[in-house]
Motif scaffolding. Structure first.
Motif, mmCIF file in Angstrom:
data_model
loop_
_atom_site.group_PDB
_atom_site.id
_atom_site.type_symbol
_atom_site.label_atom_id
_atom_site.label_comp_id
_atom_site.label_asym_id
_atom_site.label_seq_id
_atom_site.Cartn_x
_atom_site.Cartn_y
_atom_site.Cartn_z
ATOM 1 N N THR A 1 43.722 30.896 24.795
ATOM 2 C CA THR A 1 43.845 31.255 26.204
ATOM 3 C C THR A 1 45.042 32.154 26.492
ATOM 4 O O THR A 1 45.310 32.471 27.652
ATOM 5 N N ASN A 2 45.750 32.565 25.482
ATOM 6 C CA ASN A 2 46.959 33.376 25.652
ATOM 7 C C ASN A 2 46.601 34.851 25.779
ATOM 8 O O ASN A 2 46.890 35.665 24.899
ATOM 9 N N ASP A 3 45.962 35.185 26.899
ATOM 10 C CA ASP A 3 45.548 36.551 27.157
ATOM 11 C C ASP A 3 45.153 36.662 28.624
ATOM 12 O O ASP A 3 45.123 35.667 29.343
ATOM 13 N N ARG A 4 44.854 37.877 29.048
ATOM 14 C CA ARG A 4 44.359 38.105 30.396
ATOM 15 C C ARG A 4 42.846 37.967 30.401
ATOM 16 O O ARG A 4 42.162 38.600 29.602
ATOM 17 N N TYR A 5 42.338 37.144 31.318
ATOM 18 C CA TYR A 5 40.914 36.865 31.376
ATOM 19 C C TYR A 5 40.364 37.013 32.788
ATOM 20 O O TYR A 5 41.057 36.751 33.770
ATOM 21 N N VAL B 1 27.761 34.522 40.649
ATOM 22 C CA VAL B 1 28.033 33.928 41.945
ATOM 23 C C VAL B 1 29.419 34.308 42.443
ATOM 24 O O VAL B 1 29.604 34.685 43.598
ATOM 25 N N ALA B 2 30.406 34.195 41.562
ATOM 26 C CA ALA B 2 31.786 34.468 41.935
ATOM 27 C C ALA B 2 32.591 34.815 40.696
ATOM 28 O O ALA B 2 32.273 34.369 39.590
ATOM 29 N N GLU B 3 33.641 35.597 40.879
ATOM 30 C CA GLU B 3 34.509 36.001 39.780
ATOM 31 C C GLU B 3 35.953 35.942 40.229
ATOM 32 O O GLU B 3 36.276 36.190 41.398
ATOM 33 N N ILE B 4 36.841 35.633 39.294
ATOM 34 C CA ILE B 4 38.273 35.607 39.573
ATOM 35 C C ILE B 4 39.007 36.208 38.385
ATOM 36 O O ILE B 4 38.653 35.953 37.233
ATOM 37 N N ASP B 5 40.017 37.036 38.651
ATOM 38 C CA ASP B 5 40.776 37.623 37.561
ATOM 39 C C ASP B 5 42.046 36.823 37.296
ATOM 40 O O ASP B 5 42.318 35.814 37.952
ATOM 41 N N TRP B 6 42.829 37.264 36.330
ATOM 42 C CA TRP B 6 44.006 36.532 35.903
ATOM 43 C C TRP B 6 45.047 36.403 37.011
ATOM 44 O O TRP B 6 45.885 35.493 36.957
ATOM 45 N N ASP B 7 45.010 37.293 37.982
ATOM 46 C CA ASP B 7 45.977 37.297 39.064
ATOM 47 C C ASP B 7 45.452 36.615 40.328
ATOM 48 O O ASP B 7 46.113 36.643 41.362
ATOM 49 N N GLY B 8 44.267 36.024 40.261
ATOM 50 C CA GLY B 8 43.726 35.288 41.389
ATOM 51 C C GLY B 8 42.865 36.086 42.345
ATOM 52 O O GLY B 8 42.425 35.542 43.370
ATOM 53 N N SER C 1 38.265 29.147 42.142
ATOM 54 C CA SER C 1 39.698 29.005 41.943
ATOM 55 C C SER C 1 39.973 28.600 40.502
ATOM 56 O O SER C 1 39.059 28.219 39.759
ATOM 57 N N GLN C 2 41.221 28.687 40.106
ATOM 58 C CA GLN C 2 41.600 28.311 38.755
ATOM 59 C C GLN C 2 42.965 27.651 38.762
ATOM 60 O O GLN C 2 43.795 27.895 39.636
ATOM 61 N N ASP C 3 43.187 26.812 37.776
ATOM 62 C CA ASP C 3 44.461 26.153 37.572
ATOM 63 C C ASP C 3 44.839 26.413 36.121
ATOM 64 O O ASP C 3 44.336 25.746 35.212
ATOM 65 N N ASN C 4 45.698 27.389 35.907
ATOM 66 C CA ASN C 4 46.042 27.778 34.547
ATOM 67 C C ASN C 4 46.785 26.670 33.795
ATOM 68 O O ASN C 4 46.627 26.533 32.582
ATOM 69 N N ALA C 5 47.595 25.896 34.509
ATOM 70 C CA ALA C 5 48.313 24.807 33.873
ATOM 71 C C ALA C 5 47.351 23.763 33.319
ATOM 72 O O ALA C 5 47.584 23.189 32.255
ATOM 73 N N TYR D 1 24.288 25.958 36.872
ATOM 74 C CA TYR D 1 25.498 26.741 37.057
ATOM 75 C C TYR D 1 26.292 26.799 35.763
ATOM 76 O O TYR D 1 26.499 25.776 35.106
ATOM 77 N N TYR D 2 26.740 28.004 35.412
ATOM 78 C CA TYR D 2 27.462 28.255 34.178
ATOM 79 C C TYR D 2 28.827 28.857 34.474
ATOM 80 O O TYR D 2 28.951 29.704 35.354
ATOM 81 N N CYS D 3 29.842 28.445 33.735
ATOM 82 C CA CYS D 3 31.108 29.157 33.782
ATOM 83 C C CYS D 3 31.157 30.130 32.615
ATOM 84 O O CYS D 3 30.526 29.918 31.573
ATOM 85 N N ALA D 4 31.888 31.212 32.807
ATOM 86 C CA ALA D 4 31.958 32.266 31.813
ATOM 87 C C ALA D 4 33.350 32.881 31.802
ATOM 88 O O ALA D 4 34.078 32.816 32.794
ATOM 89 N N ALA D 5 33.712 33.481 30.676
ATOM 90 C CA ALA D 5 35.016 34.115 30.543
ATOM 91 C C ALA D 5 34.898 35.401 29.738
ATOM 92 O O ALA D 5 34.035 35.528 28.861
ATOM 93 N N ARG D 6 35.768 36.356 30.050
ATOM 94 C CA ARG D 6 35.839 37.595 29.288
ATOM 95 C C ARG D 6 37.261 38.120 29.319
ATOM 96 O O ARG D 6 38.019 37.847 30.258
#
Length: 118
Positions: free
Chosen positions: A28-32, A48-55, A70-74, A93-98
């Motif tokens: 997880t040590n990257d920008r996603y 449905v929805a997308e969020i970047d590393w900066d919120g 929303s996301q909680d990086n901690a 419903y699926y979560c996804a990352a890139r």
């Protein structure tokens, strides 16, 4: 390489609310970018929805104003708060990352079922 696991899907009545969670593990040590997709059998999977590393967020018109990503990086978690649910929201419903350099989402969870009855 990331591993994603959704949870929180359930059967609810129209007008109700649900909160989906996605646990993230791996490198997880990257920008996603993170996203929620949904799919109805026989239909195309849709974002449905997308969020970047900066919120910063974006939403499909069908859910804007009702869903919140929303996301909680901690906690290494992604969330989808769903309110005012409609029968049309019924889907897996699926979560996804890139990574930011990717043009498509290569990492997916297995999905969680949301059923909205009228």
């Amino acid at each position: 390489q990331l591993r994603l696991m959704e949870s929180g899907g359930a059967s609810v009545e129209a007008g109700g609310s649900l909160k989906l969670s996605c646990a993230v593990s791996g490198d997880t040590n990257d920008r996603y970018y993170m996203a929620w997709y949904r799919q109805v059998p026989g239909q195309k999977r849709e974002e449905v929805a997308e969020i970047d590393w900066d919120g910063r967020t974006s939403y499909d018109d069908s859910v804007r104003g009702r869903f919140t990503i929303s996301q909680d990086n901690a906690k290494k978690s992604l969330y989808l708060q769903m309110s005012s649910l409609k029968p049309e929201d019924t889907a897996t419903y699926y979560c996804a990352a890139r990574r930011a350099v990717h043009s498509a989402y290569p990492w997916w969870g297995r999905g969680t079922q949301v059923t909205v009855s009228s």
